[in-house]
Enzyme design. Structure first.
Site, PDB file in Angstrom:
ATOM      1  N   LYS A  77       0.834  -1.199   0.000  1.00  0.00           N
ATOM      2  CA  LYS A  77       0.000   0.000   0.000  1.00  0.00           C
ATOM      3  C   LYS A  77       0.870   1.251   0.000  1.00  0.00           C
ATOM      4  CE  LYS A  77      -3.875   1.967   2.653  1.00  0.00           C
ATOM      5  NZ  LYS A  77      -4.751   1.744   3.826  1.00  0.00           N
ATOM      6  N   SER A 151      -9.345   2.118   2.462  1.00  0.00           N
ATOM      7  CA  SER A 151      -8.355   2.795   1.629  1.00  0.00           C
ATOM      8  C   SER A 151      -7.321   1.873   1.012  1.00  0.00           C
ATOM      9  CB  SER A 151      -7.642   3.870   2.450  1.00  0.00           C
ATOM     10  OG  SER A 151      -6.927   3.292   3.544  1.00  0.00           O
ATOM     11  N   SER A 175     -10.054  -0.016   6.652  1.00  0.00           N
ATOM     12  CA  SER A 175      -9.392   0.109   5.360  1.00  0.00           C
ATOM     13  C   SER A 175      -8.794  -1.176   4.805  1.00  0.00           C
ATOM     14  CB  SER A 175      -8.297   1.180   5.432  1.00  0.00           C
ATOM     15  OG  SER A 175      -8.884   2.450   5.581  1.00  0.00           O
TER      16      SER A 175
END
Length: 446
Positions: A77, A151, A175
């Protein structure tokens, strides 16, 4: 000819250790899939093709037999440092400066033999449950008209599309679990302090945790073991647990739609048939949970945005940070979080695991949410993902587990929550659900 795309990390690592395939061959196949499909999916902000192949070759100088993730391609990420790559956090306001060293979780993956093939798209500053922005839009590989979630949306999309078997993400208000639920993946948000955090400026007051995204519980267990730097073997014998099932939304006024309530009840029925003590029971969520969630959500963004040029932030991010600035002082005291833990602790003294829907409804359409107003984003996020924030506020472990399908054929999912230190129990129950109700691993894009 054997193809390694679509195989689990456990299978790939075993084959590399046994020298049935080289790390380069595995990585090259996954890079080819990224090149072929990521234009449609939008999982990656940047792909490290040459560097990944070189790092795959370097693995041959190590003792492959000692590497639990030998030759396994992973995605990271884009809010965690990867040596030699810029960490943009989904924003035009962050510096395009290569990181000097890996984040500790990335370093642990590499030490275990994993090869980082790229950094994945996130919403700006990892604020929202949809992933789009100046660096790209991550779509759900099962339904490209829908967002992958957020996210950790790019990480989830990469795994669900078969571009990597594992991805690293993090979870500050859902997330990991939100995109995993959208994309048919297993995700584990560890309890506080189990895996090193170091996310942004203070981990959203200690609410944000790093964790795995995988296609199987076995792979999630393997990656979690590496991240936590501890062995997590499955139990030798089945363990009977007390499981509460609740389909009530923690946030007042938000309704959970029928496909998700059905999934939770069907999962509960299977676990009951397997011998667990399962009964309906709603946690005593306080009426102030909605306002507390909003205060912590916005305050975390306010802190992360402090040293950034607001003129380069999207409007929804600027407003989110501005709202949060008034809450930062109060949030830092931790009073509300301690009150929530005290209120929910007796429930988890009585029940080993809480089973809920993972989401309230299917994910929003994949559109330019970063160009839309703040309130519209808040309402869209809250309407579909109210189930996850309480467990960031408490700091307790929680998982998303695929279960069933939505009317359009996309994956549905349930959530498992436990008391502190119950990661192994959650993985055990998730593994039983996987056996009782198998799911497809990756979306077909051909």
């Amino acid at each position: 000819m054997t193809t390694w795309v679509g195989r689990t990390a456990t299978e790939i690592a075993a084959a590399v250790r046994e020298q049935r395939v080289t790390p380069r061959e595995v990585v090259a196949e996954h890079l080819a899939r990224i090149e072929r499909f990521d234009g449609r999916v939008g999982a990656f902000r940047t792909v490290r093709a040459e560097a990944a192949l070189a790092e795959a070759d370097e693995l041959l100088s190590r003792d492959l037999g000692q590497l639990p993730l030998a030759g396994v391609p992973v995605a990271v990420k884009d809010n965690l440092a990867v040596r030699g790559e810029a960490n943009r956090n989904g924003s035009a306001a962050t510096p395009d400066t290569p990181a000097g060293e890996d984040h500790v979780t990335v370093a642990r993956l590499r030490a275990a033999g994993a090869v980082v093939v790229g950094l994945t798209n996130v919403p700006e500053l990892c604020v929202f449950g949809t992933t789009e922005g100046v660096h790209g839009t991550a779509r759900n590989p099962w339904d490209l008209s829908r967002t992958a979630g957020g996210s950790s949306g790019g990480s989830a999309a990469a795994v669900a599309a078969g571009m990597v078997p594992l991805a690293l993400g993090n979870d500050g208000m859902g997330s990991l679990r939100i995109p995993a639920a959208n994309c048919g993946l297993v995700a584990l948000k560890p309890g506080h302090g189990v895996v090193p955090a170091g996310i942004g400026h203070g981990d959203w007051f200690g609410m944000s945790e790093n964790g795995p995204l995988a296609t199987t519980v076995e792979d999630a267990r393997l990656m979690f073991s590496v991240l936590a730097d501890t062995e997590q073997p499955p139990p030798a014998e089945p363990v009977t647990r007390s499981i509460a099932v609740s389909v009530r939304s923690p946030l007042a006024g938000v309704r959970v739609t029928r496909p998700y309530t059905i999934a939770a009840r069907q999962a509960a029925a299977l676990l009951s048939e397997a011998g667990h003590r399962v009964r309906p029971a709603n946690p005593p969520y306080p009426v102030w949970l909605s306002t507390t969630s909003l205060a912590h959500w916005t305050a975390g963004t306010a802190v992360d945005a402090e040293d950034l040029d607001p003129r380069r932030l999207a409007r929804r991010t600027r407003v989110h940070a501005a709202v949060g600035r008034r809450f930062v002082t109060g949030v830092r005291t931790g009073v509300r979080r301690e009150q929530l833990r005290a209120r929910l602790a007796p429930f988890f003294a009585e029940h080993d695991v809480l089973l809920t829907p993972a989401l309230a409804r299917r994910s929003p359409a994949s559109v330019a949410w970063h160009e839309r107003g703040w309130l519209r984003n808040i309402l869209a996020n809250t309407a579909y993902s109210p189930m996850t924030p309480p467990w960031n506020l408490t700091g307790w472990p929680a998982m998303a587990v695929p279960f069933g399908t939505l009317p359009n054929g996309a994956p549905c999912a349930v959530q498992l929550v436990g008391r502190p230190g119950s990661e192994a129990a959650l993985l055990d129950v998730a593994g039983q659900l996987e056996v009782l109700n198998p799911w497809r691993r990756t979306a077909r894009l051909d």
